[in-house]
Scaffold this motif. Structure first.
Motif, PDB file in Angstrom:
ATOM      1  N   GLY A 117       0.802  -1.220   0.000  1.00 15.11           N
ATOM      2  CA  GLY A 117       0.000   0.000   0.000  1.00 15.11           C
ATOM      3  C   GLY A 117       0.831   1.264   0.000  1.00 15.11           C
ATOM      4  O   GLY A 117       0.304   2.352  -0.239  1.00 15.11           O
ATOM      5  N   LEU A 118       2.145   1.158   0.260  1.00 16.82           N
ATOM      6  CA  LEU A 118       3.030   2.323   0.247  1.00 16.82           C
ATOM      7  C   LEU A 118       3.710   2.454  -1.114  1.00 16.82           C
ATOM      8  O   LEU A 118       4.179   1.465  -1.686  1.00 16.82           O
ATOM      9  N   LYS A 119       3.770   3.672  -1.610  1.00 14.94           N
ATOM     10  CA  LYS A 119       4.512   3.964  -2.826  1.00 14.94           C
ATOM     11  C   LYS A 119       5.726   4.797  -2.417  1.00 14.94           C
ATOM     12  O   LYS A 119       5.584   5.911  -1.916  1.00 14.94           O
ATOM     13  N   ILE A 120       6.921   4.246  -2.606  1.00 14.99           N
ATOM     14  CA  ILE A 120       8.140   4.844  -2.077  1.00 14.99           C
ATOM     15  C   ILE A 120       9.042   5.324  -3.207  1.00 14.99           C
ATOM     16  O   ILE A 120       9.332   4.580  -4.155  1.00 14.99           O
ATOM     17  N   TYR A 121       9.500   6.560  -3.090  1.00 15.07           N
ATOM     18  CA  TYR A 121      10.480   7.138  -4.014  1.00 15.07           C
ATOM     19  C   TYR A 121      11.873   6.904  -3.418  1.00 15.07           C
ATOM     20  O   TYR A 121      12.153   7.312  -2.293  1.00 15.07           O
ATOM     21  N   VAL A 122      12.746   6.220  -4.159  1.00 11.18           N
ATOM     22  CA  VAL A 122      14.063   5.852  -3.642  1.00 11.18           C
ATOM     23  C   VAL A 122      15.158   6.484  -4.503  1.00 11.18           C
ATOM     24  O   VAL A 122      15.283   6.172  -5.690  1.00 11.18           O
TER      25      VAL A 122
END
Length: 445
Positions: free
Chosen positions: A176-181
């Motif tokens: 459910g998390l969208k992470i920018y790395v």
């Protein structure tokens, strides 16, 4: 006894200039190999070597490998790996030492060499001094029958991915998390995205196409001014920025950047609530608001000299587990033996997932004290600690700001600079006071 080559974080400099030359690297490895052999009961030594993505890493890796082998030391090669991965794999492979070829957050034309012990910690000062002394003996090569052997650990990155995942709660995930790395085009480019993805997150990557020259170039934990905008543009919930060797962590949402001081507080507060917390270690530069807030919660706060080496020393001295710096070096000793950007990020994400909250809401109770820093170059022969006018002014300002701010004046360890830092709840007052103190220091060329 002063050290000739080792600084607070190994040996570092401009590639092609001493000490960052292939000749020096080979002699350093030879000397380290001979010292390590004396420190082991049977004389059999194995060393792990990892590097970041700088083009000079190939050259220095080959030189270090030759040096160790010629000293009769076996070598295990890991290729491009985060600094904390080398610390972990050195322990996991039961080797005598680990070597990282990296200049961390510096530009590509710099590089460095640092060592880890068999326990995954920085080498003791005593051992570094012995290595430097051994280098004075110059080039020496053992007989052919005693030469070391080299092999590559083919799945080094995969092993480290699994280690990182093991530090995240087994009953939680990142679905459910969208992470920018942002991997800084550095050593974690092929590791960090996999860690978050395998824990269930949707991952958007940046800084994951290293070419040997673009490490830390406009990306990573030292270039976060536009991180919130990039997080927003990618439609992500949260942003994670690592530096070139992935031992630093800065995070952001679509509106704000959260530095190491704030992330340290978030982890500390969660630990205090869940299982109690005896104390936390920061540095002389840790924001005053964090110290004040932790003390109000009954958590002892200790200040170490600037540098993760000194944070670790203070943690060990005080018997504590949690410390860090505003720059993003966070040390969590019950998870990892050294600063680890990926592991630290997972501890922050675990807090957010466990409490179903966001960085913004979790840190709403902490407002960093405005901080002004001025670097003042001074003339040759000037000693700021002997300047009576400056010392008197520092004492007067410190007394005036007691309870609402503080003054920190310290010399640079590498340049003829005095760094004047003033923290105060009133930003304009902090600026005024800092400029006044810096103005008392005579200007150099």
């Amino acid at each position: 006894m002063s050290r000739k080559y080792f600084g607070t974080d190994g040996v570092r400099g401009r590639v092609g200039n001493t000490p960052i030359t292939p000749e020096f690297a080979m002699l350093l490895a030879q000397a380290a190999g001979r010292v390590l052999k004396r420190w082991t009961h049977d004389g059999e030594v194995g060393v792990f070597i990892g590097k970041d993505t700088r083009v000079s890493g190939y050259m220095l890796e080959a030189a270090m490998q030759a040096g160790f082998l010629s000293a009769g030391v076996d070598v295990m090669l890991g290729g491009p790996l985060p600094t904390p991965a080398v610390a972990y794999l050195t322990r996991a492979q039961r080797l005598n030492a680990g070597v990282v070829i990296s200049a961390s957050h510096n530009p590509f034309y710099d590089n460095g060499i640092k060592f880890f012990s068999s326990k995954g910690t920085k080498l003791p000062d005593e051992l570094e001094l012995q290595i430097e002394k051994e280098m004075d003996r110059g080039y020496q090569c053992v007989d052919s029958a005693q030469l070391g052997k080299a092999r590559r650990l083919d799945d080094a990155s995969g092993r480290y991915v699994e280690f990182c995942k093991s530090t995240f709660p087994s009953d939680r995930d990142l679905k459910g998390l969208k992470i920018y790395v942002d991997c800084a085009n550095g050593a974690a480019y092929h590791i960090a995205p996999d860690v978050y993805h395998e824990l269930g997150a949707t991952v958007v990557c940046d800084g994951d196409h290293p070419d040997g020259f673009n490490i830390n170039e406009g990306v990573g934990a030292t270039h976060t001014d536009t991180l919130p905008q990039r997080v927003a543009k990618a439609g992500c919930d949260i942003g994670i920025a690592l530096d070139g060797d992935a031992d630093r962590l800065i995070m952001a949402d679509s509106e704000k950047v959260y530095n190491g001081d704030l992330l340290l507080y978030l982890i500390a507060k969660d630990r205090l609530v869940r299982r109690g917390l005896a104390g936390v270690v920061g540095t002389l530069m840790t924001n005053f608001a964090v110290e004040k807030k932790l003390k109000s919660l009954g958590v002892a706060f200790h200040r170490a000299k600037v540098g993760d080496r000194y944070v670790l020393e203070t943690l060990q001295k005080e018997g504590l587990q949690l410390g860090g710096e505003g720059s993003g070096h966070l040390i969590i000793l019950d998870k990892q033996t050294t600063g680890d950007g990926i592991v630290s990020s997972l501890q922050v994400l675990a807090v957010l997932v466990r409490n179903r909250t966001t960085l913004r809401d979790a840190l709403a109770e902490v407002s960093l004290t405005p901080q002004v820093l001025i670097n003042r170059r001074y003339p040759k022969g000037y000693v700021w600690t002997d300047d009576e006018n400056l010392q008197r002014a520092i004492a007067e300002v410190s007394a005036r700001l007691e309870g609402k701010g503080r003054v920190l004046v310290r010399a640079s360890g590498t340049e003829p600079l005095v760094r004047v830092m003033v923290e105060c709840e009133d930003a304009s007052e902090a600026k005024q006071v800092c400029e006044a103190l810096a103005g008392l220091i005579p200007a150099g060329q």
